[in-house]
Design an enzyme around this catalytic site. Structure first.
Site, mmCIF file in Angstrom:
data_model
loop_
_atom_site.group_PDB
_atom_site.id
_atom_site.type_symbol
_atom_site.label_atom_id
_atom_site.label_comp_id
_atom_site.label_asym_id
_atom_site.label_seq_id
_atom_site.Cartn_x
_atom_site.Cartn_y
_atom_site.Cartn_z
ATOM 1 N N ASN B 99 0.847 -1.191 0.000
ATOM 2 C CA ASN B 99 0.000 0.000 0.000
ATOM 3 C C ASN B 99 0.884 1.244 0.000
ATOM 4 O OD1 ASN B 99 -1.772 2.130 1.675
ATOM 5 N ND2 ASN B 99 -3.159 0.638 0.745
ATOM 6 N N CYS B 130 -6.946 7.827 1.441
ATOM 7 C CA CYS B 130 -6.941 7.847 2.899
ATOM 8 C C CYS B 130 -7.527 9.154 3.388
ATOM 9 C CB CYS B 130 -5.545 7.680 3.467
ATOM 10 S SG CYS B 130 -5.583 7.685 5.260
ATOM 11 N N ILE B 191 -13.692 -0.664 -1.023
ATOM 12 C CA ILE B 191 -13.605 0.762 -0.788
ATOM 13 C C ILE B 191 -12.695 1.053 0.406
ATOM 14 C CG2 ILE B 191 -15.868 1.267 -1.739
ATOM 15 C CD1 ILE B 191 -16.954 1.398 1.153
ATOM 16 N N ASN B 192 -12.147 2.248 0.394
ATOM 17 C CA ASN B 192 -11.514 2.769 1.601
ATOM 18 C C ASN B 192 -12.634 3.250 2.538
ATOM 19 O OD1 ASN B 192 -9.559 3.821 3.423
ATOM 20 N ND2 ASN B 192 -8.191 4.200 1.704
ATOM 21 N N THR B 193 -12.285 3.916 3.596
ATOM 22 C CA THR B 193 -13.279 4.286 4.611
ATOM 23 C C THR B 193 -14.087 5.532 4.228
ATOM 24 O OG1 THR B 193 -11.538 5.492 5.747
ATOM 25 C CG2 THR B 193 -11.981 3.269 6.513
ATOM 26 N N GLY B 217 -16.069 -1.317 8.634
ATOM 27 C CA GLY B 217 -16.803 -2.372 9.336
ATOM 28 C C GLY B 217 -18.138 -2.668 8.665
ATOM 29 N N THR B 266 -11.526 -4.331 9.258
ATOM 30 C CA THR B 266 -11.929 -4.181 10.652
ATOM 31 C C THR B 266 -12.156 -5.491 11.394
ATOM 32 O OG1 THR B 266 -12.975 -2.113 10.033
ATOM 33 C CG2 THR B 266 -13.708 -3.108 12.093
HETATM 34 C C1 LIG Z 1 -7.352 0.930 11.653
HETATM 35 C C2 LIG Z 1 -7.425 1.009 10.161
HETATM 36 C C3 LIG Z 1 -6.310 1.419 9.444
HETATM 37 C C4 LIG Z 1 -6.330 1.518 8.061
HETATM 38 N N1 LIG Z 1 -5.225 1.894 7.381
HETATM 39 C C5 LIG Z 1 -5.230 1.900 6.032
HETATM 40 C C6 LIG Z 1 -4.060 2.188 5.294
HETATM 41 O O1 LIG Z 1 -2.997 2.410 5.870
HETATM 42 N N2 LIG Z 1 -4.140 2.200 3.938
HETATM 43 C C7 LIG Z 1 -5.303 1.925 3.280
HETATM 44 O O2 LIG Z 1 -5.338 1.955 2.049
HETATM 45 N N3 LIG Z 1 -6.429 1.629 3.949
HETATM 46 C C8 LIG Z 1 -6.422 1.599 5.301
HETATM 47 N N4 LIG Z 1 -7.568 1.271 5.980
HETATM 48 C C9 LIG Z 1 -8.788 0.952 5.230
HETATM 49 C C10 LIG Z 1 -8.945 -0.563 5.075
HETATM 50 O O3 LIG Z 1 -7.883 -1.095 4.344
HETATM 51 C C11 LIG Z 1 -10.270 -0.885 4.364
HETATM 52 O O4 LIG Z 1 -10.258 -0.291 3.073
HETATM 53 C C12 LIG Z 1 -11.466 -0.357 5.100
HETATM 54 O O5 LIG Z 1 -11.276 -0.456 6.487
HETATM 55 C C13 LIG Z 1 -12.770 -1.070 4.717
HETATM 56 O O6 LIG Z 1 -12.712 -2.432 5.021
HETATM 57 P P1 LIG Z 1 -13.327 -3.041 6.402
HETATM 58 O O7 LIG Z 1 -14.720 -2.507 6.526
HETATM 59 O O8 LIG Z 1 -13.252 -4.517 6.219
HETATM 60 O O9 LIG Z 1 -12.464 -2.546 7.502
HETATM 61 C C14 LIG Z 1 -7.530 1.186 7.372
HETATM 62 C C15 LIG Z 1 -8.651 0.768 8.092
HETATM 63 C C16 LIG Z 1 -8.614 0.670 9.473
HETATM 64 C C17 LIG Z 1 -9.844 0.220 10.199
#
Ligand SMILES: Cc1cc2nc3c(=O)[nH]c(=O)nc-3n(C[C@H](O)[C@H](O)[C@H](O)COP(=O)(O)O)c2cc1C
Ligand SMILES: Cc1cc2nc3c(=O)[nH]c(=O)nc-3n(C[C@H](O)[C@H](O)[C@H](O)COP(=O)(O)OP(=O)(O)OC[C@H]3O[C@@H](n4cnc5c(N)ncnc54)[C@H](O)[C@@H]3O)c2cc1C
Ligand SMILES: Cc1cc2nc3c(=O)[nH]c(=O)nc-3n(C[C@H](O)[C@H](O)[C@H](O)COP(=O)(O)OP(=O)(O)OC[C@H]3O[C@@H](n4cnc5c(N)ncnc54)[C@H](O)[C@@H]3O)c2cc1C
Ligand SMILES: Cc1cc2nc3c(=O)[nH]c(=O)nc-3n(C[C@H](O)[C@H](O)[C@H](O)COP(=O)(O)O)c2cc1C
Ligand code: FES
Ligand code: FES
EC number: 1.3.-.-
Lengths: 257, 304, 304, 257
Positions: B99, B130, B191-193, B217, B266
């Site tokens: 990443n 991000c 997707i990202n967050t 999540g 998550t």
């Molecule tokens: C604590 C945390 C740290 C994250 N750090 C990154 C990151 O460094 N780079 C990135 O592309 N996405 C990052 N994400 C996003 C996750 O890779 C993922 O895209 C997002 O959480 C959605 O998936 P999930 O619902 O399964 O968590 C992070 C998510 C969480 C919860």
């Protein structure tokens, strides 16, 4: 080794206002040391989602049981308090590095200072120190009498002082006020509680060896997510520590508090 | 017969399950729990040119069926990742997706150029999305022209295929996907967050020190599925889907919507064994669905 | 002393709690359960010029801590709402906020012109954000220029203040809020639903007949709070906040972030008595927070 | 009147594979009629969020109890099946309009046709019809023997036939196949089950009076959200009905199925 286990509730009771004592049974008890914590999933459903970090308050290896003492604060601990005997609870642990029991020698004295819900991990610590022939002095601060617990248990182990903010039990004020009066003679201190208390202790006993147990909001609890970072004091090897996996217990002076 | 293997640009996956970036560090912690070689791939934590200490704490907060985070891309920096983390991961038979993050185009290009030379890095994941870094970061992910140009530049230097991680915080996700496809992306991760906030109950002040955080999540899964579904229809490059995966049915859902593989974020915190569990549960699920190989379900939502 | 009353353009609210549009019909069903005069206001179901039969079923699906809906603005049409629903509601001492929907500017203007003459309609809520109508609807809510022009035209004909309901499905919510403020909006209501999807577990096909649906409920609260927080900083008109309100703390959170009143949507289905319960619980919550009047907490997140 | 009540679980048992019978106690029982349903919130937490609509299977007004029979299908019913005696369940009801028991007269015959989890509401109906001196014939279709329940209960009330898709119990095939052979003599039919069954019945007994109970995914359950709409046949007063508040029972020919 960190394990995930469905442990069985063998006891649960309210020991002070909104404070519960819960005993769980399972294999991972064998790995536990004082000051470590477990990460508890309170529901198999998706709400509340995250695990809750709770300190290990006492360990009974012979019966594969350990006890936590927790305050019902929000939704997660509320769900936890409704568990009944025989229910299973998903526990991840033991986590982190606990109190070094061997930092104080047989015949020496340890001062244990706790605030509120920081008191529980000091119980197993005190038991183990006493087992090693260490004298323990306990000084604990609570908001009010209603919130106090384990007086009898600690009294059995050593000199015990309760301090309440409103004076409803024991000395009135903060633990540091009492310590200023008491001027206890000790070799090492161990402490767990609110940050202002830890800060006050650190400067009060600048020249003593001491260990502090810290809290921070957690994600993973195992060192992978970088949620629980704390900056370190100048001169440390790393710029930061993770409270979950490097701590929660640190020697005084290591982390910026 | 392996019913779970998936081939994607640069990636030979034993199975379609991988931990999402930022939710698995560089693998060391989870390696205490299970054999990382079991995973389809590992998306390692965002790497930037220089070490980053990240945001002040609190950095996480729970929300209904989800969580907010504002870690702030804390990482030891490119040097250390190249010298320590990636070589350590070589002991496992698992492709690494690196990443790549930054605040300027130059940052991204520099990290991509270098990190793509590591032997076990089989693909890059360009993190243009991000929400927790103040400068630059987020605009790359919300402006199609800027995104396309960045992808072009990164593609020009990368030794391995480049996947671009899309932000859901946009009006038109398809437009973003098409832009990065035109820019030369080999794949999309999404997707990202979502940007969210939680307040302290007593003071009313933001609970997360960074004020806002990224929502992830199960709560976001319906949004993620919708976006994967929309993007699948309009681009020809493969998608690695993520956002709220919590059970084997969710894996099926993402793949049905159009993902070729699935990342778990998550839920690694809630159940640290979730990735191997999902992998173990997939074959039985395929039986239930009457499917021989998992590939057969990719995009089935769209079939007449 | 009433510790809960709130004055907003056109609206004298006994308290800041009102059911959100589409989650309360025209009040008849909930009137069987409690006295509607208790409510701060009622946001009635979207009204269009002609009756609409809405989308095919299934129209709803559950998601983690939320739900999807694609009702499709089913309503009996302007005539019937004016002739039957609004007069029926006159028996209650409660201001009505009429949710105005349409596919063309002319539709909106026509509904606004007529419905704003009803004696108990004290404000309009311009629904430029419904994700479930195919023509027009959604573009009004995602393009600031189009939105501003629509607001101008509606303002020109409305006899009562006009609130504009914002869509969260945009890259920049502040830009949208500013556009409608410039267009003359008297207030903002936010947020409408996020576009999401759920698939049938067996077939992988969209579960909702309309393919996508609007995501609402507690799951979206962090996004809603963030958006209210951002918009409050940049506009001078009041905000009615909504999105996932499920308990009295959520009311406090929305108002802390900057809302002057709060609407409850999805949770009316889960707990049909939620609105009167919240109203009853507010005074004790104010005591707990050490606040005399609820007005004092509006925007407290932003105070130094 | 629709009420919300925390009712107490007084009985819960699995009566067939994944099929549970649960009895709840509370005041709102007094208002219930056969064919109505309740809307159950299975958890106080936010997941699963929505209420689940479940038919009233039997009513015991003297003890303030009513019974539901439900299949564990997804997350919500799974949580419900874990409730224990003494637990409280949040019930909204009674909802909708049930079967008109007075559509058939003393001495006449009613045919009750049910499919799978559509069978339960026909039990209270049959009891009340029998109490009124109506003869009842029961024809029920299930997937396999494992899924069948209440044979004894229904047999006590009248002629009872079970049909299974795989022939593992009773007649093999669909209920309509059996009805074609049986050619029962009756005055009114009442039915609840899958749409194809309801459709087949409606055309099979085109000239008979009949009542159908329908299902649709619901939001509110009280008529406010327009989730559960069904279009009506030509010539009806309204273009559509709401299954939750206008139904779930409709006279044959009213709604498009
Ligand atoms: C604590 C945390 C740290 C994250 N750090 C990154 C990151 O460094 N780079 C990135 O592309 N996405 C990052 N994400 C996003 C996750 O890779 C993922 O895209 C997002 O959480 C959605 O998936 P999930 O619902 O399964 O968590 C992070 C998510 C969480 C919860
Ligand atoms: C290492 C460690 C040991 C702890 N030991 C104990 C103990 O022995 N007894 C005890 O009563 N409490 C202990 N705590 C605090 C305890 O974790 C919180 O009180 C608890 O997580 C609150 O959860 P909730 O569901 O009640 O509150 P909620 O408000 O619902 O929690 C929401 C989220 O915030 C987190 N959170 C809230 N307060 C805290 C806090 N003070 N610290 C960390 N996370 C928090 C929760 O974990 C959860 O993710 C400990 C915390 C840490 C970090
Ligand atoms: C009027 C009415 C009466 C019913 N009576 C009974 C009964 O007596 N016994 C019984 O076993 N089942 C009955 N059902 C079906 C029952 O409501 C569903 O099986 C149940 O809601 C599934 O919930 P879940 O949590 O198991 O599944 P999930 O898949 O977790 O449910 C997700 C969502 O979809 C909805 N849903 C899923 N399947 C159905 C369905 N078939 N009908 C309506 N909503 C659905 C749920 O309510 C929930 O909102 C009835 C349905 C209706 C409309
Ligand atoms: C079933 C349903 C129907 C809705 N119909 C409308 C509508 O007609 N007009 C509108 O502006 N918003 C409509 N909404 C959106 C709500 O008013 C509200 O903005 C949204 O649901 C977020 O609030 P909540 O999370 O409390 O539900 C509807 C929402 C639901 C769940
Ligand atoms: S909680 Fe994840 S690193 Fe400490
Ligand atoms: S479920 Fe809401 S109208 Fe029927």
């Amino acid at each position: 080794m960190i394990q995930q286990e469905r442990m069985t509730v063998v006891r649960q009771r309210e020991i002070a206002k909104n404070i519960f004592e819960m005993t769980l049974q399972g294999q991972i008890v064998q790995e536990m040391t004082p000051g470590q914590f477990v990460h508890i999933r309170v529901s198999n459903l998706l709400d509340p989602l995250l695990r809750r970090p709770i300190s290990i308050a006492s360990i009974q290896k012979d019966s594969n049981e350990f006890t936590v003492i927790y305050r019902v604060q929000g939704r997660g601990t509320n769900v936890l308090s409704q568990k009944q005997i025989g229910d299973e609870v998903d526990v991840l642990g033991p986590l982190g590095n606990g109190f070094p029991v061997d930092a104080v020698q047989e015949g020496q004295t340890a001062l244990l200072v706790g605030g509120g819900i920081g008191v529980p991990p000091l119980y197993e610590l005190s038991k183990q120190l006493n087992d090693r022939g260490v004298r323990t002095i306990h000084v604990f601060g609570f908001q009010t009498e209603e919130a106090c617990f384990y007086e009898e248990e600690f009294t059995k182990l050593g000199e015990t002082y309760y301090v309440t903010n409103d004076g409803s039990k024991g000395f009135k004020g903060f633990v540091t006020d009492l310590l200023n009066e008491l001027k206890p003679d000790f070799d090492v201190f161990y402490s767990c509680g609110p940050l202002p208390m830890l800060r006050a202790l650190s400067s009060m006993y600048e020249n003593k060896k001491g260990y502090l147990s810290l809290e921070e909001r957690m994600g993973c609890g195992i060192g992978a997510c970088f949620a629980c970072i704390c900056r370190t004091e100048e001169g440390q090897e790393k710029d930061y520590v993770k409270i979950c996996s490097d701590g929660p217990v640190f020697e005084k002076g290591v982390v910026k508090i | 017969m392996n019913r779970l293997d998936i081939q994607l640009p640069g990636l030979d996956l034993k199975n379609p399950i991988m931990p999402a970036s930022g939710c698995f560090g560089f693998g060391r912690e989870f390696a205490q729990l299970y054999d990382l070689s079991k995973l389809g791939a590992i998306m390692i934590k965002a790497t930037t040119v220089k070490p980053r200490l990240g945001n002040p704490t609190p950095r996480v907060a729970e929300t209904p069926a989800g969580m907010l985070n504002a870690i702030g891309l804390q990482n030891p920096g490119l040097e250390k990742v190249m010298a320590e983390e990636l070589p350590w991961l070589e002991r496992y038979d698992v492709p690494i997706i690196a990443n790549v993050a930054g605040s300027t185009t130059e940052d991204y290009v520099e990290v991509a150029r270098r990190i793509s030379t590591a032997p076990n890095v089989k693909a890059l994941e360009l993190n243009i999305s991000c929400p927790n870094v103040k400068q630059g970061g987020i605009t790359f992910g919300t402006d199609p022209v800027v995104a396309r140009e960045l992808v072009e530049q990164v593609k020009a230097v990368s030794k391995v295929p480049v996947y671009v991680k899309l932000s859901p915080n946009v009006t038109n996700i398809v437009e973003m996907a098409q832009a990065v496809e035109i820019g030369g992306a080999d794949g999309i991760t999404m997707i990202n967050t979502l940007i969210g906030m939680r307040l302290d109950e007593k003071t009313g002040k933001p609970l997360i020190a960074n004020v806002t955080g990224g929502l992830s999540g199960p709560a976001v899964k319906p949004i993620a599925i919708r976006m994967v579904y929309e993007v699948y229809k309009e681009v020809d490059i493969p998608i690695i889907g993520m956002g709220g995966v919590s059970c084997v049915q969710d894996v099926i859902d993402f793949m049905s919507a159009g993902a070729s593989a699935v990342a778990v974020g998550t839920m690694n915190f809630v159940d640290p064994f979730i990735c191997p569990k999902l992998i173990d549960e997939l074959p039985a699920k395929l039986d239930e669905l009457g499917v021989k190989h998992i590939k057969e379900i990719i995009g089935r939502s769209h079939r007449p």
